[in-house]
Design an enzyme around this catalytic site. Sequence first.
Site, PDB file in Angstrom:
ATOM      1  N   ASN A 111       0.827  -1.207   0.000  1.00 31.51           N
ATOM      2  CA  ASN A 111       0.000   0.000   0.000  1.00 31.51           C
ATOM      3  C   ASN A 111       0.858   1.253   0.000  1.00 31.51           C
ATOM      4  OD1 ASN A 111      -2.085  -1.744   0.066  1.00 31.51           O
ATOM      5  ND2 ASN A 111      -2.510  -1.520   2.247  1.00 31.51           N
ATOM      6  N   ILE A 112       0.317   2.271  -0.636  1.00 31.26           N
ATOM      7  CA  ILE A 112       1.049   3.531  -0.746  1.00 31.26           C
ATOM      8  C   ILE A 112       0.422   4.591   0.159  1.00 31.26           C
ATOM      9  CG2 ILE A 112       1.826   3.079  -3.118  1.00 31.26           C
ATOM     10  CD1 ILE A 112      -0.533   4.812  -4.076  1.00 31.26           C
ATOM     11  N   HIS A 128       5.785  -0.656  -2.611  1.00 26.20           N
ATOM     12  CA  HIS A 128       5.377   0.172  -3.752  1.00 26.20           C
ATOM     13  C   HIS A 128       5.446   1.658  -3.425  1.00 26.20           C
ATOM     14  CE1 HIS A 128       2.987  -3.494  -5.479  1.00 26.20           C
ATOM     15  NE2 HIS A 128       4.262  -3.525  -5.815  1.00 26.20           N
ATOM     16  N   SER A 205      -4.745  -9.748  -3.049  1.00 25.71           N
ATOM     17  CA  SER A 205      -5.158 -10.760  -4.015  1.00 25.71           C
ATOM     18  C   SER A 205      -3.944 -11.562  -4.491  1.00 25.71           C
ATOM     19  CB  SER A 205      -5.856 -10.102  -5.211  1.00 25.71           C
ATOM     20  OG  SER A 205      -4.954  -9.231  -5.869  1.00 25.71           O
ATOM     21  N   ASN A 230      -8.071 -12.913   4.447  1.00 24.10           N
ATOM     22  CA  ASN A 230      -8.555 -12.244   3.235  1.00 24.10           C
ATOM     23  C   ASN A 230     -10.050 -12.486   3.060  1.00 24.10           C
ATOM     24  OD1 ASN A 230      -7.111 -10.681   1.069  1.00 24.10           O
ATOM     25  ND2 ASN A 230      -8.317 -12.016  -0.256  1.00 24.10           N
ATOM     26  N   ALA A 231     -10.689 -11.542   2.370  1.00 21.28           N
ATOM     27  CA  ALA A 231     -12.138 -11.647   2.170  1.00 21.28           C
ATOM     28  C   ALA A 231     -12.510 -12.817   1.258  1.00 21.28           C
ATOM     29  CB  ALA A 231     -12.659 -10.334   1.586  1.00 21.28           C
TER      30      ALA A 231
HETATM   31  P1  NAD Z   1      -6.084  -6.060  -4.708  1.00 13.83           P
HETATM   32  O1  NAD Z   1      -7.085  -4.974  -4.913  1.00 13.83           O
HETATM   33  O2  NAD Z   1      -5.571  -6.773  -5.894  1.00 13.83           O
HETATM   34  O3  NAD Z   1      -6.687  -7.162  -3.713  1.00 13.83           O
HETATM   35  C1  NAD Z   1      -7.273  -6.847  -2.467  1.00 13.83           C
HETATM   36  C2  NAD Z   1      -7.728  -8.130  -1.810  1.00 13.83           C
HETATM   37  O4  NAD Z   1      -8.193  -7.828  -0.501  1.00 13.83           O
HETATM   38  C3  NAD Z   1      -8.890  -8.807  -2.543  1.00 13.83           C
HETATM   39  O5  NAD Z   1      -8.657 -10.203  -2.573  1.00 13.83           O
HETATM   40  C4  NAD Z   1     -10.109  -8.462  -1.685  1.00 13.83           C
HETATM   41  O6  NAD Z   1     -11.114  -9.446  -1.720  1.00 13.83           O
HETATM   42  C5  NAD Z   1      -9.484  -8.386  -0.304  1.00 13.83           C
HETATM   43  N1  NAD Z   1     -10.163  -7.507   0.644  1.00 13.83           N
HETATM   44  C6  NAD Z   1     -10.797  -6.331   0.400  1.00 13.83           C
HETATM   45  N2  NAD Z   1     -11.219  -5.777   1.561  1.00 13.83           N
HETATM   46  C7  NAD Z   1     -10.853  -6.624   2.555  1.00 13.83           C
HETATM   47  C8  NAD Z   1     -10.991  -6.606   3.969  1.00 13.83           C
HETATM   48  N3  NAD Z   1     -11.593  -5.602   4.609  1.00 13.83           N
HETATM   49  N4  NAD Z   1     -10.458  -7.629   4.683  1.00 13.83           N
HETATM   50  C9  NAD Z   1      -9.838  -8.657   4.051  1.00 13.83           C
HETATM   51  N5  NAD Z   1      -9.686  -8.735   2.718  1.00 13.83           N
HETATM   52  C10 NAD Z   1     -10.163  -7.714   1.978  1.00 13.83           C
HETATM   53  O7  NAD Z   1      -4.925  -5.428  -3.846  1.00 13.83           O
HETATM   54  P2  NAD Z   1      -3.380  -5.763  -3.839  1.00 13.83           P
HETATM   55  O8  NAD Z   1      -3.179  -7.227  -3.820  1.00 13.83           O
HETATM   56  O9  NAD Z   1      -2.800  -4.944  -2.739  1.00 13.83           O
HETATM   57  O10 NAD Z   1      -2.867  -5.208  -5.226  1.00 13.83           O
HETATM   58  C11 NAD Z   1      -3.225  -3.909  -5.665  1.00 13.83           C
HETATM   59  C12 NAD Z   1      -2.051  -3.011  -6.004  1.00 13.83           C
HETATM   60  O11 NAD Z   1      -2.511  -1.657  -6.079  1.00 13.83           O
HETATM   61  C13 NAD Z   1      -0.997  -3.009  -4.947  1.00 13.83           C
HETATM   62  O12 NAD Z   1       0.173  -3.193  -5.614  1.00 13.83           O
HETATM   63  C14 NAD Z   1      -1.060  -1.648  -4.268  1.00 13.83           C
HETATM   64  O13 NAD Z   1       0.201  -1.008  -4.352  1.00 13.83           O
HETATM   65  C15 NAD Z   1      -2.001  -0.807  -5.086  1.00 13.83           C
HETATM   66  N6  NAD Z   1      -3.129  -0.256  -4.273  1.00 13.83           N
HETATM   67  C16 NAD Z   1      -2.863   0.356  -3.089  1.00 13.83           C
HETATM   68  C17 NAD Z   1      -3.909   0.837  -2.318  1.00 13.83           C
HETATM   69  C18 NAD Z   1      -3.587   1.503  -0.999  1.00 13.83           C
HETATM   70  O14 NAD Z   1      -2.496   2.038  -0.842  1.00 13.83           O
HETATM   71  N7  NAD Z   1      -4.497   1.449  -0.025  1.00 13.83           N
HETATM   72  C19 NAD Z   1      -5.231   0.690  -2.752  1.00 13.83           C
HETATM   73  C20 NAD Z   1      -5.458   0.053  -3.998  1.00 13.83           C
HETATM   74  C21 NAD Z   1      -4.391  -0.428  -4.745  1.00 13.83           C
END
Ligand code: NAD
Length: 268
Positions: A111-112, A128, A205, A230-231
Amino acid sequence: MEELIRRAARDIAGASYAVALTGAGISTESGITDFRGPKGVWTLDPEAERRAYLSYQEFSNDPKEWWQNVLAGQQRRGSLGNLEEAMPNAGHYALAELEKIGVLKCTITQNIDSLHEKAGTEHLLEYHGSVAKLRCISCNARFRRDEFDLQKLLEENKLPPRCPKCQGIIKTDGVFFGEPIPSDVAEQSLEEAWKCNLMLICGTSAVVFPFANLPRVARQAAGATIIEVNAEPTPLTEERISDYLIQGKTGEILPMIVEEVKKIKQVG
Ligand code: NAD
Ligand code: ZN
């Protein structure tokens, strides 16, 4: 579910070197949308995924113009909204508490959004990058945004900003799609994956590489126990890289795990 939570707490409390990996899912309960969950930015707008890959090309082709566009506000607004106002949730605080208790040695996040830092996690690797920082693309030095007077550089036609240490070009720290992972965090994260004997994977994911290699390294090279919170199931669940999945929300499950760990460790 309760039995799995107790099992996770026993595994975590008994591990000599536990690390956590986190993804966008841990921040959805802070109001930041993920990319691939059911309401994710890319699930709802698949074109946005293609556009995300353009930013790095635009920056690489012409960093000066890229900065000018960003500062003039012409750049598309980040698809994740205003991350600076978001606050940590119970999941972030739970991981910070596990670190304080002494069982969690390092948190590696995709996460960023800086929410782990805001929650008090100290040994943090932002794989990231972070929206709160800028980074030199030559020497990887990180800077707070306010260390540069970007508006003045724009007015004086001195963009892109240059690194005070090596004169390299400065970009935002957040890693764009298609951009290599900064070598320092990539190496340190790999070391942590080698070193750990337990990996707690929260809200990802696990399809973005090379981050998604870290559980595979922990499993195959270090023989670590791997727990997913994870969800929904992920490729790690399906390929049996993880030992077990606790399915649900990180903001609910992680605090329950911490309570159990505290009982085992007999801390108040
Ligand atoms: P992703 O969106 O690919 O996957 C998120 C996963 O978390 C999914 O499987 C989803 O079902 C699950 N999920 C959602 N809410 C949940 C909860 N409350 N409890 C448990 N599980 C939950 O995210 P990723 O794998 O991090 O990949 C996305 C890319 O995009 C990353 O590389 C990241 O850098 C970037 N990103 C960052 C942010 C942030 O900084 N918050 C947000 C979106 C994307
Ligand atoms: Zn530099």
